[in-house]
Design a protein around this motif. Structure first.
Motif, PDB file in Angstrom:
ATOM      1  N   UNK A 438       1.675   7.842  -1.989  1.00  0.00           N
ATOM      2  CA  UNK A 438       1.331   6.481  -1.579  1.00  0.00           C
ATOM      3  C   UNK A 438       0.810   6.501  -0.153  1.00  0.00           C
ATOM      4  N   UNK A 439      -0.445   6.067   0.017  1.00  0.00           N
ATOM      5  CA  UNK A 439      -1.016   5.916   1.347  1.00  0.00           C
ATOM      6  C   UNK A 439      -1.787   4.606   1.370  1.00  0.00           C
ATOM      7  N   UNK A 440      -1.428   3.726   2.303  1.00  0.00           N
ATOM      8  CA  UNK A 440      -2.094   2.440   2.441  1.00  0.00           C
ATOM      9  C   UNK A 440      -2.659   2.311   3.853  1.00  0.00           C
ATOM     10  N   UNK A 441      -3.876   1.793   3.912  1.00  0.00           N
ATOM     11  CA  UNK A 441      -4.511   1.578   5.208  1.00  0.00           C
ATOM     12  C   UNK A 441      -4.987   0.139   5.265  1.00  0.00           C
ATOM     13  N   UNK A 442      -4.648  -0.535   6.356  1.00  0.00           N
ATOM     14  CA  UNK A 442      -4.971  -1.944   6.539  1.00  0.00           C
ATOM     15  C   UNK A 442      -5.903  -2.085   7.739  1.00  0.00           C
ATOM     16  N   UNK A 443      -7.140  -2.494   7.480  1.00  0.00           N
ATOM     17  CA  UNK A 443      -8.090  -2.636   8.570  1.00  0.00           C
ATOM     18  C   UNK A 443      -8.464  -1.289   9.162  1.00  0.00           C
ATOM     19  N   UNK A 455      -3.895   8.164  -4.952  1.00  0.00           N
ATOM     20  CA  UNK A 455      -2.931   7.115  -4.630  1.00  0.00           C
ATOM     21  C   UNK A 455      -3.168   6.510  -3.249  1.00  0.00           C
ATOM     22  N   UNK A 456      -4.438   6.361  -2.899  1.00  0.00           N
ATOM     23  CA  UNK A 456      -4.835   5.761  -1.627  1.00  0.00           C
ATOM     24  C   UNK A 456      -5.279   4.326  -1.880  1.00  0.00           C
ATOM     25  N   UNK A 457      -4.819   3.414  -1.037  1.00  0.00           N
ATOM     26  CA  UNK A 457      -5.241   2.022  -1.108  1.00  0.00           C
ATOM     27  C   UNK A 457      -5.791   1.600   0.253  1.00  0.00           C
ATOM     28  N   UNK A 458      -6.980   1.034   0.242  1.00  0.00           N
ATOM     29  CA  UNK A 458      -7.619   0.559   1.467  1.00  0.00           C
ATOM     30  C   UNK A 458      -7.783  -0.951   1.385  1.00  0.00           C
ATOM     31  N   UNK A 459      -7.380  -1.638   2.424  1.00  0.00           N
ATOM     32  CA  UNK A 459      -7.482  -3.095   2.483  1.00  0.00           C
ATOM     33  C   UNK A 459      -8.323  -3.473   3.702  1.00  0.00           C
ATOM     34  N   UNK A 460      -9.544  -3.956   3.450  1.00  0.00           N
ATOM     35  CA  UNK A 460     -10.403  -4.380   4.553  1.00  0.00           C
ATOM     36  C   UNK A 460     -10.796  -3.258   5.484  1.00  0.00           C
ATOM     37  N   UNK A 461     -10.955  -2.062   4.951  1.00  0.00           N
ATOM     38  CA  UNK A 461     -11.314  -0.898   5.763  1.00  0.00           C
ATOM     39  C   UNK A 461     -12.815  -0.651   5.650  1.00  0.00           C
ATOM     40  N   UNK A 483      -7.410   5.667  -6.865  1.00  0.00           N
ATOM     41  CA  UNK A 483      -7.900   5.126  -5.597  1.00  0.00           C
ATOM     42  C   UNK A 483      -8.140   3.626  -5.747  1.00  0.00           C
ATOM     43  N   UNK A 484      -7.757   2.868  -4.726  1.00  0.00           N
ATOM     44  CA  UNK A 484      -7.962   1.426  -4.724  1.00  0.00           C
ATOM     45  C   UNK A 484      -8.627   1.028  -3.405  1.00  0.00           C
ATOM     46  N   UNK A 485      -9.612   0.150  -3.507  1.00  0.00           N
ATOM     47  CA  UNK A 485     -10.240  -0.363  -2.294  1.00  0.00           C
ATOM     48  C   UNK A 485     -10.492  -1.849  -2.486  1.00  0.00           C
ATOM     49  N   UNK A 486      -9.938  -2.636  -1.597  1.00  0.00           N
ATOM     50  CA  UNK A 486     -10.037  -4.089  -1.680  1.00  0.00           C
ATOM     51  C   UNK A 486     -10.726  -4.600  -0.418  1.00  0.00           C
ATOM     52  N   UNK A 487     -11.918  -5.175  -0.584  1.00  0.00           N
ATOM     53  CA  UNK A 487     -12.656  -5.626   0.580  1.00  0.00           C
ATOM     54  C   UNK A 487     -13.164  -4.459   1.399  1.00  0.00           C
ATOM     55  N   UNK A 488     -13.707  -4.763   2.552  1.00  0.00           N
ATOM     56  CA  UNK A 488     -14.232  -3.714   3.402  1.00  0.00           C
ATOM     57  C   UNK A 488     -15.609  -3.272   2.954  1.00  0.00           C
ATOM     58  N   UNK A 489     -16.021  -2.112   3.425  1.00  0.00           N
ATOM     59  CA  UNK A 489     -17.369  -1.638   3.139  1.00  0.00           C
ATOM     60  C   UNK A 489     -17.402  -0.128   3.061  1.00  0.00           C
TER      61      UNK A 489
END
Length: 654
Positions: A438-443, A455-461, A483-489
């Motif tokens: 589990x690895x989560x990155x916010x901004x 198992x990486x999740x990116x939020x607004x990255x 892999x999950x990516x929500x928002x960002x570019x």
């Protein structure tokens, strides 16, 4: 006595008038009589009032009671025997009480027989006074200042234990460690002297550990004690061993090292060629440790090693260790290694230029790794507002045992300009499951691309792949990544691929999901290559292409399907180009998407289901005048891959 009745003194006194008569006579003598002692009615000796006064005076004279003095001269009146007279730097007082009051004549020959020198008494009085310690000096500080530096705050210095702090000839281990032990036993903290360099032998104190390599300690920190570097330098004595530690937190609770200050390794002059274990700070078998405002640079191994002293034994692990506003620079192996640690956090810390001097792999800014020990994990490792850049390896990595990186979080961090990409989650050699649970990155920002992505999740990255990094992809995801990516570019400039799924046998078949992401491809041959199995979902994403028009087998200019599975819904392609080759078709769903420009698009890009309708966002008028029409979409009439599609037409009225 006239009446010596011998009557005892009852609780209410004697009622015999003869005793009153005798007591009155005795009281008269005690109050008004000359010096001497008198017997009470019952024969007890009592001192007269004058005797008591003289006794007090004599005592005060012996103590040198008065600190103020009169200046010798004609007409000066000395009214008390305790008064001091100052003449030519010496102090005097009247010898006999019978000469007081005394008016000085100003002629020393006439006055001196009645005076005696009392300089030593005045000195004793001065030293005994509350400010007396201000008059005794130890070097450049008065005793008062020395005491004030110790009590009540107890600021201890290595110099009090024999350190010279010359940084060249004499190691300071013994003095600093003695100061730390003293502070622990007596309360307080240790201050290094600003501007000084303290030479530290990182191999001076053997520390028991079963980790590979020599983990001897230089400065042995103590529980509950703060070491203030105070703009000083702890410089590592050049070592010929495979490892060392300058700061050692082993067996401590709540040990703190506070800057500003520098911990300076020996990578340039190190006397051995093997090994990779020279640490700025060795953090094992401890809890509550803090490293605040310190620069650790040029160490033979890691800036900080935080983990288990005995691999596989969690009781020897580092717990609740924090770095705050620190800089890890030019270290040889890692900026920070976590190996079986828990609750390690970094706030506002910089990890840079690892491996730039005599580098050895991984040369990462941060590596959450594990030894070859089953069950060893790094748990709850968090980073806040950190910068990781210009490292010879990857910026941030997880590696080692399967699922060994657990509950990893990054908040508003910036990772850029690292030679092997920004973020990598690795499979250990021979392991079917990746290292990251589990690895989560916010901004924040990831410049240099992501590899692995398990198992990486990116939020607004914002993910950026610019030229100059070794990785050819903005996103190189394993087919089982999850892999999950929500928002960002995701922006790639000149990259070989923007997002690439590596080929191979599916291990976990986890979904890779991108929602609300803006993909931009600048001057690259292809953006997303689905070159793997698994389920890959894009929802509400925007795909933009800039620069030269791509060529070759590409789908919609940014999608290369290679016959793999995907679900692409509610997305927008700008512009859209399409190849009709069968190799560019993919398995899955392509629905309610929008496209601009490019060729007229007939849905050859995947399997169709009877009744499915796809819109043509670039209709071109066709037909003869008066019966002109446009194809506004296609309907699938026969299920298949790609199926049978018929155009849906609308008359334009022209």
């Amino acid at each position: 006595m006239r009446y010596n009745t011998g009557n005892p003194v009852e609780p209410d006194g004697s009622s015999d008038p003869r005793d009153l008569y005798d007591t009155a006579a005795i009281a008269d003598l005690l109050v008004n009589g000359p010096l001497g002692e008198y017997l009470s009615r019952l024969g007890v000796p009592l001192k007269s009032w004058q005797g008591i006064m003289q006794q007090v005076t004599d005592y005060l004279l012996a103590q040198g009671y008065e600190s103020t003095y009169l200046v010798y001269g004609a007409g000066v009146v000395v009214s008390r025997q305790t008064q001091l007279i100052q003449r030519s730097g010496e102090l005097y007082r009247v010898i006999s009480a019978s000469d007081v009051p005394m008016t000085l004549t100003g002629t020393w020959e006439a006055d001196s027989p009645k005076l005696q020198a009392v300089g030593d008494s005045a000195l004793r009085q001065l030293l005994a006074s509350p400010d007396g310690a201000k008059s005794i000096f130890d070097g450049g500080l008065s005793v008062s200042a020395k005491l004030a530096s110790v009590y009540p705050f107890r600021a201890i210095t290595p110099e009090q234990f024999g350190s010279t702090g010359d940084g060249v000839t004499t190691t300071a281990n013994t003095a600093i460690n003695a100061a730390l032990v003293f502070a622990k036993a007596n309360g307080g903290f240790v201050n290094l002297t600003s501007g000084k360099t303290y030479l530290i032998d990182g191999n001076a104190n053997p520390i028991f550990t079963t980790i590979t390599g020599n983990r001897n300690g230089g400065v042995l920190l103590q529980s509950g004690v703060t070491l203030n570097l105070n703009n000083a330098v702890l410089k590592c004595k050049v070592s010929t061993q495979t490892g060392y530690s300058i700061l050692n937190y082993t067996n401590t609770v709540g040990a703190i090292v506070r800057g500003p200050g520098r911990v300076w390794g020996d990578v340039v002059d190190h006397g051995a060629t093997g090994g990779e274990y020279g640490y700025g700070a060795f953090v094992t078998q401890c809890s509550g440790g803090r490293l605040i405002g310190v620069t650790i640079d040029r160490c033979w191994g890691d800036g900080v090693f935080a983990g288990e002293g005995t691999p596989g034994d969690s009781s020897t692990a580092a717990i609740d260790f924090k770095t705050i506003d620190c800089i890890f620079d030019y270290n040889r192996r890692q900026g920070l290694s976590c190996v079986g640690a828990s609750d390690v956090s970094a706030y506002g810390t910089v990890f840079k230029r690892t491996g730039r001097i005599k580098g050895i792999a991984p040369s990462a800014g941060v590596d959450l790794e594990t030894d070859n020990v089953s069950g060893q994990v790094n748990r709850r490792i968090k980073f806040y507002d950190c910068d990781i850049y210009d490292n010879a390896g990857v910026g941030f990595a997880t590696s080692g045992q399967p699922l060994s990186a657990q509950e990893i979080e990054l908040y508003s961090c910036r990772i850029s300009g690292n030679d092997n990409g920004a973020l990598r989650t690795e499979h250990a050699t021979g392991q079917a499951v990746g290292s990251c649970a589990s690895l989560k990155m916010f901004g924040g920002k990831l410049d240099g691309g992501i590899t692995g992505g398990q198992n990486v999740e990116l939020y607004g990255v914002d993910v950026l792949k610019s030229q100059g990094n070794l990785s050819a992809y903005a996103l190189l995801l394993e087919e089982d990544a999850g892999f999950r990516m929500f928002g960002g570019s995701v922006t790639s400039i000149g990259a070989t691929q923007q997002l690439y799924y590596s080929a191979g046998t599916t291990k976990e078949s986890a979904k890779n999901i991108m929602t609300g992401v803006d993909f931009t491809l600048q001057n690259g041959p292809a953006g997303i290559c689905l070159n793997a199995n698994g389920i890959n979902v894009f929802d509400n994403c925007n795909f933009y292409v800039g620069g030269a028009t791509p060529s070759g087998n590409i789908g919609f200019d940014v999608l290369k399907f290679d016959g793999k599975t995907a679900q692409i819904d509610n997305c927008y392609f700008d512009p859209a180009y399409h190849s009709l080759s069968s190799g560019n078709q993919f398995k899955g769903r392509f629905s309610t998407n929008r496209m601009r420009g490019g060729t007229g698009l007939q849905p050859y890009y995947g399997s169709g289901v009877v009744g499915q309708i796809e819109l043509n966002n670039t209709p071109v008028p066709a037909g003869a005048a008066g019966s002109q029409y446009v194809v506004w979409g296609w309907m699938c009439t026969t299920t298949g891959n790609p199926g049978v599609w018929v155009p849906l037409r609308a008359f334009t009225g022209s």
